[in-house]
Design a protein around this motif. Structure first.
Motif, mmCIF file in Angstrom:
data_model
loop_
_atom_site.group_PDB
_atom_site.id
_atom_site.type_symbol
_atom_site.label_atom_id
_atom_site.label_comp_id
_atom_site.label_asym_id
_atom_site.label_seq_id
_atom_site.Cartn_x
_atom_site.Cartn_y
_atom_site.Cartn_z
ATOM 1 N N GLU A 26 5.435 9.309 0.907
ATOM 2 C CA GLU A 26 4.236 10.032 0.505
ATOM 3 C C GLU A 26 3.428 10.430 1.734
ATOM 4 O O GLU A 26 3.933 10.355 2.861
ATOM 5 C CB GLU A 26 3.390 9.204 -0.467
ATOM 6 C CG GLU A 26 2.955 7.848 0.026
ATOM 7 C CD GLU A 26 2.076 7.169 -1.019
ATOM 8 O OE1 GLU A 26 0.841 7.305 -0.894
ATOM 9 O OE2 GLU A 26 2.619 6.530 -1.944
ATOM 10 N N HIS A 27 2.187 10.852 1.541
ATOM 11 C CA HIS A 27 1.320 11.350 2.615
ATOM 12 C C HIS A 27 1.393 10.401 3.818
ATOM 13 O O HIS A 27 1.087 9.213 3.700
ATOM 14 C CB HIS A 27 -0.116 11.438 2.082
ATOM 15 C CG HIS A 27 -1.047 12.251 2.938
ATOM 16 N ND1 HIS A 27 -1.336 11.914 4.248
ATOM 17 C CD2 HIS A 27 -1.761 13.384 2.656
ATOM 18 C CE1 HIS A 27 -2.175 12.795 4.742
ATOM 19 N NE2 HIS A 27 -2.463 13.700 3.796
ATOM 20 N N PRO A 28 1.750 10.892 5.015
ATOM 21 C CA PRO A 28 1.993 9.997 6.153
ATOM 22 C C PRO A 28 0.760 9.266 6.672
ATOM 23 O O PRO A 28 0.901 8.259 7.371
ATOM 24 C CB PRO A 28 2.560 10.935 7.223
ATOM 25 C CG PRO A 28 2.090 12.289 6.840
ATOM 26 C CD PRO A 28 2.044 12.292 5.354
ATOM 27 N N LEU A 29 -0.450 9.749 6.337
ATOM 28 C CA LEU A 29 -1.667 9.065 6.781
ATOM 29 C C LEU A 29 -2.131 8.005 5.786
ATOM 30 O O LEU A 29 -3.116 7.317 6.029
ATOM 31 C CB LEU A 29 -2.788 10.078 7.018
ATOM 32 C CG LEU A 29 -2.564 11.062 8.174
ATOM 33 C CD1 LEU A 29 -3.680 12.089 8.232
ATOM 34 C CD2 LEU A 29 -2.461 10.319 9.504
ATOM 35 N N SER A 30 -1.406 7.865 4.711
ATOM 36 C CA SER A 30 -1.768 6.881 3.686
ATOM 37 C C SER A 30 -1.334 5.475 4.108
ATOM 38 O O SER A 30 -0.308 5.299 4.769
ATOM 39 C CB SER A 30 -1.097 7.246 2.364
ATOM 40 O OG SER A 30 -1.176 6.168 1.452
ATOM 41 N N VAL A 31 -2.119 4.488 3.697
ATOM 42 C CA VAL A 31 -1.726 3.100 3.973
ATOM 43 C C VAL A 31 -0.503 2.713 3.137
ATOM 44 O O VAL A 31 0.127 1.687 3.390
ATOM 45 C CB VAL A 31 -2.875 2.114 3.681
ATOM 46 C CG1 VAL A 31 -4.019 2.319 4.654
ATOM 47 C CG2 VAL A 31 -3.353 2.232 2.240
ATOM 48 N N TYR A 32 -0.163 3.501 2.151
ATOM 49 C CA TYR A 32 1.004 3.224 1.309
ATOM 50 C C TYR A 32 2.254 3.965 1.772
ATOM 51 O O TYR A 32 3.323 3.818 1.173
ATOM 52 C CB TYR A 32 0.688 3.599 -0.153
ATOM 53 C CG TYR A 32 -0.490 2.855 -0.719
ATOM 54 C CD1 TYR A 32 -0.393 1.493 -1.019
ATOM 55 C CD2 TYR A 32 -1.705 3.505 -0.926
ATOM 56 C CE1 TYR A 32 -1.484 0.802 -1.528
ATOM 57 C CE2 TYR A 32 -2.812 2.828 -1.431
ATOM 58 C CZ TYR A 32 -2.691 1.458 -1.720
ATOM 59 O OH TYR A 32 -3.775 0.779 -2.211
ATOM 60 N N ALA A 33 2.108 4.770 2.808
ATOM 61 C CA ALA A 33 3.252 5.565 3.276
ATOM 62 C C ALA A 33 4.298 4.663 3.924
ATOM 63 O O ALA A 33 3.983 3.801 4.751
ATOM 64 C CB ALA A 33 2.784 6.614 4.278
ATOM 65 N N ILE A 34 5.561 4.877 3.542
ATOM 66 C CA ILE A 34 6.682 4.105 4.085
ATOM 67 C C ILE A 34 7.774 5.088 4.504
ATOM 68 O O ILE A 34 8.181 5.944 3.708
ATOM 69 C CB ILE A 34 7.247 3.132 3.032
ATOM 70 C CG1 ILE A 34 6.189 2.103 2.629
ATOM 71 C CG2 ILE A 34 8.500 2.434 3.561
ATOM 72 C CD1 ILE A 34 6.633 1.209 1.471
ATOM 73 N N PRO A 35 8.258 4.979 5.725
ATOM 74 C CA PRO A 35 9.388 5.832 6.111
ATOM 75 C C PRO A 35 10.648 5.475 5.306
ATOM 76 O O PRO A 35 10.993 4.289 5.193
ATOM 77 C CB PRO A 35 9.585 5.507 7.596
ATOM 78 C CG PRO A 35 8.274 4.962 8.047
ATOM 79 C CD PRO A 35 7.742 4.207 6.866
ATOM 80 N N GLU A 36 11.288 6.471 4.752
ATOM 81 C CA GLU A 36 12.565 6.235 4.064
ATOM 82 C C GLU A 36 13.741 6.461 5.019
ATOM 83 O O GLU A 36 14.774 5.826 4.885
ATOM 84 C CB GLU A 36 12.673 7.143 2.842
ATOM 85 C CG GLU A 36 11.654 6.794 1.770
ATOM 86 C CD GLU A 36 11.895 7.551 0.485
ATOM 87 O OE1 GLU A 36 12.743 8.490 0.473
ATOM 88 O OE2 GLU A 36 11.246 7.217 -0.526
#
Length: 992
Positions: free
Chosen positions: A919-929
């Motif tokens: 998801e949005h790369p600046l989000s704290v929930y963003a995870i690289p797949e």
């Protein structure tokens, strides 16, 4: 003059004659000029050649003939070796036998910066003039251990210093003068990464400092050899004198093996490398070194893993090392890497032969083992045909054994060195090993005798019941004590016999528990009757060898089983953060081919590429960390106030798990910076985080060269005890002024040229800075020092490229803009030490608004995994746009590192260093797949999840193997909790 020389010659000849033939105070010495002939032996001429029932003759310490049949000269001493085997005595190339390891002198306070010796090289740790012969004393007690293991020759040296001087080749000949034992007074030159105990000189304090010092020494030796020096240098003279000797480089870990080989390659030197026993972990690179390796035969003990809580602290790397290390020599053999075996680091009497047997159980052939102990070390030290073989003209160095040397139960009877006999066990002892049918007073037992010929052990069974027994065997008299089969009674039967040469049948006297005497008979069982039992023993032996876990790259958790390959990939329908003028593109395709970004657009065709559905996901350029300290074995070279000669490229550690963790956080490129121990630090290494490749393949090809400078508390040693200049901030300024003044003078001398010009690696680096060919990244905090360094740079005609940390940059942003310097800062670090009391979280946005190129960096292995979140903080603190915030961890640091034409954004033609986020790369929930570098997927979330299951399974398998070892009564070691040190700018580590 001629008359004087004649008289001198006569005197020397008389002296020599007197030394050899005149009576000494310990009695008259006579020379035995008769032949000694050995016959009926199984002779291992060399590792590939065996003569059955062969003969060989020796005279005056040399072998004169070897063959199936020889004419025995008159007056020969004939030794019948029927049933016995003969091997060449072994050779150990890495010892300090007969030489005490130097100890650091007592007294002395604080570090020493200048050399403590006059007439020698400027660094005390360079000691090529050290002469082993002058410090050697034959150690009879230690020699006994070598005799018992089968050794006849050792290469010994003074184990002290970076360049340690020449070693000597010594025959362990018993009862001769010291001079007669020396085969070569100057056999090899030894080197290491360790400093001398005899000096307190501070420099070098790191492996990179040692490596740079070695380079400078070689350059200086060549310069000196051309007659350019005004003053005599005894160390450089010795180094040049030793350059044609075998060069043996001592290391203690696999990465240092490769570092040593790299230095050798740079100067056309092929080192013989004393290895670590971990060569199996990177066999391709080991083989590519073209080196011969001297390998220790030390294996780690299994860990005591009964406590599940402690066991959780045990790393997979440690567990694998226990599992894999015994197969190291076997893997080297299969890879056709030349190697010798050293007894160094093991107990010769207790562990050497057992560890050698273990290596054979794990696949090492006996032929290769024998070669590693004989012909290979002989070749390596330039003694082919003289030692390590039983051939005409070779030294009479051989051992006589009861059988196969590599069988644990084989006895070594004698070790002959230079024709001198060392009796270890009597050859007159009858071999009683075997399986017998024992009959005593009408009762038949199964008797099995095994073990060394001189120390046999007995096992007695009555049908399936094991009977207590105790066997002693001395001077061919056997005494066997049998317990009563009735365990409720304390009764014994005593058997005694004088064993004949032929042990097919043993007859003797039996004294029963009631005191009556009778006879007993033990008849050896034919081999055919033992086939089934042998099969069982063989199966038992196989079970004792644990399953070897396959090596991964790197050989730690999450390593690759095979190297990942470059792919052509088409990402479909992604939200693409270009970090270019195009901004953020929705529902867009990106095609990568041959490691580069080929096209960006909609409805692109795959053309054979792997298709990834990126609907609802975000595709960005890989994160670039301008200031990192991961993937390094060393951080600071603190021995001098300028260490411009060192480079972080020498200490890259490709096995650091933080590489993988950074990939899992979307980081693809880092600048590995030197620390901040001195004003002028070391050169940087710009790395691609290619997990699983060797260190040299991680270096970013085509990247601009950088160096680290530092200001503030660290360089003036405010936070640790130190008396090195500078001690004040004004002293820091003077360091820069002094060194750049020297560099300008050096450049003038270089332009004049001539044979007398001496190349100086430190000055070469500083001249690169003056000429704009190397860029400066400077550790900085206080505005006054930031201004100072810009003024110094301008005075000498260059610019500072980047201020890193720069937490007071908001105070001097206008001056930074005018100077043309960029900023690499933290998002919200403040007040963690005095000089950051004025730091504010708006720093990045203020500098950005002034027009400075700003990056967010980590300086920390934990923070670097979430630089996307660090960038996001500037949206909150300062109101930066999301795109500008994202550029601070992609294109901006790439610009600061002068690699923005290659990475940092998504643009056709650039290298395919990309990250697919959920998801949005600046989000704290963003995870690289997926994290991709040049079209190779180095992190894949799906693979990661699968690996976690495999790692759990592997750990359980290894724990089971270790529990089995402990249950079988083998030694174990306790689990020691090891916390990996987190690295920052101020970490100081001292070379041994």
């Amino acid at each position: 003059m001629k008359f004087k020389l004649l008289i001198l010659g006569l005197f020397l000849s008389i002296s020599t004659y007197a030394q050899e033939y005149f009576p000494k105070n310990d009695g008259v010495k006579t020379r035995n000029t008769n032949y000694t002939v050995f016959k009926n032996a199984r002779i291992h001429v060399d590792p590939k050649t065996v003569i059955e029932n062969g003969m060989f003759a020796i005279k005056e310490g040399k072998i004169t003939a070897v063959g199936k049949s020889l004419n025995i000269p008159k007056n020969s001493i004939v030794v019948d070796l029927k049933g016995k085997e003969v091997y060449p005595s072994f050779i150990d190339l890495y010892t300090h036998f007969g030489i005490d390891k130097p100890k650091r002198p007592e007294g002395g306070n604080g570090p020493q910066y200048d050399a403590g010796r006059e007439g020698y090289y400027w660094n005390d740790h360079i000691r090529p003039e050290t002469d082993a012969v002058s410090q050697f004393t034959f150690d009879s007690k230690e020699a006994e251990k070598y005799y018992k293991a089968g050794f006849g020759v050792v290469n010994t040296h003074v184990p002290d210093g970076i360049i340690r001087g020449n070693g000597m080749l010594v025959a362990l000949t018993p009862e001769v003068s010291q001079g007669d034992r020396i085969l070569e007074e100057r056999s090899a030159q030894y080197l290491s990464f360790d400093k001398s105990a005899l000096s307190r000189q501070s420099y070098p304090t790191s492996i990179m400092g040692t490596t740079a010092l070695l380079r400078q020494v070689y350059l200086d030796a060549d310069w000196y050899a051309k007659g350019n020096a005004k003053n005599k240098d005894l160390a450089l003279e010795a180094l040049n004198r030793n350059k044609n000797l075998t060069q043996i480089f001592v290391t203690d870990n696999l990465l240092n093996e490769f570092r040593a080989d790299k230095v050798g390659d740079e100067f056309g030197i092929q080192y013989v490398i004393v290895g670590s026993g971990k060569e199996y972990q990177r066999l391709d690179k080991v083989k590519a070194s073209n080196a011969t390796f001297i390998v220790p035969i030390k294996f780690p003990e299994a860990f005591d893993v009964e406590d599940p809580f402690l066991t959780r602290k045990l790393s997979l790397e440690e567990m694998r090392e226990w599992n894999q290390a015994p197969a190291n020599l076997s893997m080297l053999e299969k890879a056709h890497v030349p190697f010798t075996i050293t007894s160094n680091s093991v107990d010769l009497e207790k562990d050497f032969r057992s560890n050698l047997s273990k290596a054979i159980e794990f696949g090492l052939s006996k032929e290769a083992a024998l070669a590693a102990l004989t012909t290979t070390p002989a070749k390596t030290i330039g003694q082919t045909g003289k030692i390590g073989v039983i051939k005409e003209g070779a030294w009479a160095n051989f051992i006589i054994t009861s059988g196969d040397y590599f069988d644990k139960e084989t006895t070594i009877f004698e070790n002959w060195i230079q024709g001198k006999k060392k009796v270890l066990n009597s050859m007159d002892v009858t071999d009683i090993n075997g399986d017998y049918e024992l009959t005593v007073n009408g009762t038949t037992y199964d008797l099995s005798i095994s073990g060394e010929q001189t120390k046999p052990k007995a096992e007695v069974k009555l049908k399936e019941t094991k009977i207590g027994s105790k066997l002693s065997f001395d001077n061919n008299w056997m005494n066997l004590l049998l317990s009563s089969p009735d365990t409720t009674k304390t009764e014994y039967i005593r058997l005694v016999a004088n064993v004949p040469v032929s042990t097919e049948t043993i007859n003797g006297k039996a004294i029963l528990s009631n005191g009556k005497e009778t006879s007993f008979k033990a008849s050896k069982i034919a081999a055919s009757d033992k086939k089934e039992e042998d099969k069982k023993d063989s199966k038992k032996k196989e079970d004792s060898v644990h399953q070897v876990i396959p090596v991964t790259y790197p050989n730690v958790a999450y390593g690759f089983k095979t190297r990942p390959k470059q792919e052509n990939i088409l990402f479909k329908n992604a939200t693409v953060w270009t970090s270019e003028e195009a901004g953020v593109l929705t529902n867009t395709d990106v095609l990568i081919k041959n490691g580069k970004i080929a096209e960006i657009g909609k409805d692109l065709k795959a053309g054979g590429a792997k298709v990834v559905d990126a609907t609802g996901k975000h595709l960005t350029a890989g994160i670039v960390d301008e200031h990192s300290h991961i993937a390094a074995s060393d951080i600071n070279e603190a021995g001098h106030n300028s260490s411009a000669e060192v480079t972080m490229e020498d200490v890259v550690d490709p096995t650091d798990i933080n590489i993988y963790r950074n990939l899992a956080g979307g980081v693809t490129t880092i600048q590995l910076l030197h620390g901040s121990a001195n004003p002028i630090g070391g050169r940087s290494a710009i790395l691609k985080l290619k997990w699983g490749v060797p260190a040299d393949e991680m270096i970013f090809q085509g990247a601009a060269p950088f160096i680290k400078f530092a200001l503030g508390e660290n360089v003036k040693q405010s936070n640790w005890s130190g008396n090195r200049f500078p001690q004040t901030r004004m002293g820091v300024e003077q360091v820069f002024t002094d060194y750049f003044s020297q560099a300008k003078e050096y450049e003038l001398q270089k332009k004049k040229g001539g044979d007398t010009f001496r190349k100086d690696l430190e000055m070469e680096t500083l001249v690169e800075i003056l000429n704009g060919k190397r860029f400066v990244s400077s550790h900085s905090y206080i505005q006054s020092e930031i201004n100072m360094l810009m003024k110094v740079a301008e005075e000498f005609g260059f610019n500072i490229n980047t201020f890193t940390h720069i937490l007071e940059g908001y105070k001097v942003a206008d001056k930074m803009k005018e100077h043309g310097v960029g900023a690499s800062t933290f998002s919200d670090w403040w007040a963690y030490k005095y000089e950051v009391n004025d730091a504010i979280p708006y720093n990045a946005s203020i500098m950005h608004n002034v027009g400075i190129t700003v990056a967010i960096n980590s300086d920390d292995s934990e923070m670097s995994r979430r630089l996307n979140q660090e960038a996001a903080k500037s949206v909150k603190y300062g109101g930066m746009s999301e795109e500008d915030a994202w550029k601070m961890v992609t294109i901006n640091p790439a610009k600061l590192l002068h690699i923005d034409h290659l990475v940092g954004s998504i643009k056709p033609g650039k290298q395919a260093d990309l990250v697919l986020w959920n998801e949005h790369p600046l989000s704290v929930y963003a995870i690289p797949e997926q994290t991709i570098i040049e079209g190779v997927t180095y992190f894949d979330k799906a693979r990661d999840e699968k690996l976690r299951e495999e790692i759990t399974k592997e750990r359980n398998e290894l724990i089971t193997q270790m529990l089995k070892e402990k249950n079988n009564g083998l030694k174990t070691q306790p689990v020691k909790i090891k916390e990996k040190q987190r690295v920052h700018c101020d970490l100081l580590e001292e070379v041994k």
